[in-house]
Design an enzyme around this catalytic site. Structure first.
Site, short mmCIF file in Angstrom:
data_model
loop_
_atom_site.label_atom_id
_atom_site.label_comp_id
_atom_site.label_asym_id
_atom_site.label_seq_id
_atom_site.Cartn_x
_atom_site.Cartn_y
_atom_site.Cartn_z
N HIS A 188 11.90 -1.22 18.68
CA HIS A 188 11.65 -1.61 19.95
C HIS A 188 11.48 -3.01 19.78
O HIS A 188 10.67 -4.00 18.93
CB HIS A 188 9.97 -1.51 20.33
N CYS A 210 14.49 2.81 22.23
CA CYS A 210 13.98 3.95 22.51
C CYS A 210 13.87 5.45 23.28
O CYS A 210 15.65 6.01 22.81
CB CYS A 210 12.35 3.71 22.87
N GLU A 260 12.03 -5.36 21.60
CA GLU A 260 10.08 -6.91 21.95
C GLU A 260 9.48 -6.77 21.39
O GLU A 260 8.45 -7.56 22.16
CB GLU A 260 10.82 -6.12 23.74
#
Lengths: 259, 207
Positions: free
Chosen positions: B185, B81, B187
């Site tokens: 992202h 990001c 995650e």
């Protein structure tokens, strides 16, 4: 192309899952961590936890719930309910919440939105609005009024004006929750959702009233919402997250279909 | 010694990255110490927030130099990001000169259609345009979670490994040699994202 999102809301009271009907008489229906994991594995796009714990001494139970969920659920996790300060917001972020929902406290003190946006990033601040339909007048020209304290206290504040003010103060997203539709399973408030979604440049999550898959389809198309929030539809096993997404996909709504 | 180091520079919540790494068996420490970055076996360079304040935080502790040295020494590095955005030469966000790890600029989304929301927030398809070991687990139609108002414009097309459409087509995964970065992202992108992190955990930095 950006997908529309299916969001499930879990109301949590004293660490247990609860679901309200018209914001009165909540009943416990299970373990929030287990439910969260189940929905995540079944393709849910985003989770919202709403802490409806009444007593402040039990508030830290919520931090443990958020931590336990964040350990095993790898989609955006949003938390709201009783957030009154930057400290509340940062505690929840540290516990694993991606997004912070502010509601009543922001109505009473709008600077809270800007303070939280500054502290944890505007894109992580969600302004959650509880709204009811009223006769349009000078105070509420849009015909919709903001209510707070779980729907109990009308504020005489125009909902559309508040949405725009929230965006200006730095909210990254809005939840438009219709108190009139909440718990009825009769469909989202399409007029209200569309009015707000067309007025702001930030994403809008429609909330309140979902009972059948076509309700989601309507609010994500006609209602112009970016995301549809469900609760009882999935909590009681009437529908699954993957089933709802499959229905929407089959009816031309762009959804994430591989997970 | 742990498997990976997550750079902490006051740019967002890093524990979600750490938890996702743990889920795929990658033990990661969070550290603000530039020397720890120099010594690390692999490095994750995350971040949310504004380019200007992120650059200030990095420079204040000498992390910009440490990161450059780690990359020069061949350490596998994953940017995420804002980490991706400040890897280029310049960001329109606050007209900020950035790290220059990759040639190119970062621009703001500008749309005439008011129905196109900014930031670009939500799940969107990531289309691989050429193979990369970190993207080995990607299947057609896989979507990742994005939250950003700015997008990268690499100066050299060979830096681009995957693209996404949001009114315009933009580069969402870029890299060169042992450095790889994603605008999305991993995650927060469910099992598809975890697969990417697992691939990074096993990547030797060559491609």
């Amino acid at each position: 192309m950006l997908s529309k999102r299916l969001v499930a809301c879990l109301d949590v009271r004293d660490g247990k899952l609860a679901k309200s009907v018209k914001f009165v008489d909540t009943k416990d229906i299970g373990d929030p961590v287990e439910k969260a994991r189940e929905y995540y594995l079944d393709g849910l796009d985003e989770l919202v936890f709403y802490d409806i714990t009444a007593s402040s001494d039990k508030r830290n139970i919520m931090l443990h719930v958020v931590e336990a969920v964040a350990e095993q659920v790898f989609i955006p996790l949003s938390v709201g309910g009783g957030i009154r300060s930057v400290a509340d917001a940062t505690d929840l972020r540290l516990a694993g919440a991606e997004k912070i929902n502010v509601n009543s406290a922001a109505v009473q003190r709008p600077a809270l939105i800007a303070e939280c946006a500054e502290a944890v990033g505007a894109q992580n601040i969600v302004l959650s609005m509880d709204i009811r339909s009223v006769a349009a007048d000078a105070r509420c020209p849009s015909g919709y009024e903001i209510v707070i304290n779980g729907g109990r206290t009308p504020m005489g504040m125009d909902a559309l004006a508040w949405a725009l003010e929230g965006e200006r103060l730095g909210a990254g997203e809005l939840v438009v929750n219709s108190i009139d539709a909440d718990g009825t399973r009769a469909g989202y408030e399409l007029t209200l959702t569309r009015m707000i979604a067309e007025a702001v440049r930030i994403p809008v999550i429609a909330s309140g009233g979902a009972g059948r898959p076509e309700h989601l389809q309507a609010v994500l198309t006609e209602g112009r919402a970016d995301a549809a929030l469900v609760a009882s539809m999935v909590h009681y096993g009437d529908y699954t997250c993957s089933g709802l997404k499959r229905y929407l996909h089959d009816h031309g709504v762009k959804m994430r279909m591989s997970w | 010694m742990t498997d990976a180091l997550i750079i902490d520079y006051d740019a967002g919540n890093l524990r979600s990255v750490q938890r996702a790494c743990a889920e795929v068996g990658l033990t990661a420490d969070i550290s603000a110490d530039p020397d720890a970055v120099r010594r690390a076996r692999r490095v994750i360079f995350p971040g949310v927030g504004a380019a200007g304040s992120a650059m200030k935080s990095l420079i204040r502790v000498g992390m910009d130099q440490a990161l450059k040295e780690a990359i020069a020494s061949g350490t596998p590095v994953l940017g995420i990001c804002l980490g991706l955005q400040i890897s280029f030469d310049h960001s329109e966000e606050g007209d900020t000169p950035t790290l220059g790890l990759l040639p190119g600029r970062v621009r703001r989304f500008r749309f005439d259609d008011p129905q196109l929301k900014i930031p670009h927030m939500g799940w969107n398809e990531v289309r691989r345009v050429k193979p990369h070991p970190v993207l080995a687990g990607l299947s057609p139609g896989d979507e990742f979670y994005f939250v950003h108002g700015y997008y990268p414009e690499p100066a050299e097309p060979e830096l681009i490994y995957a693209v996404t459409d949001y009114e315009i087509e933009f580069a969402c995964a870029v890299g060169r040699r042992n450095y790889f970065a994603t605008q999305f992202h991993p995650e927060k992108s469910g099992r598809v994202g975890l697969r990417l992190l697992k691939a990074f955990a096993g990547w030797d930095g060559t491609c």
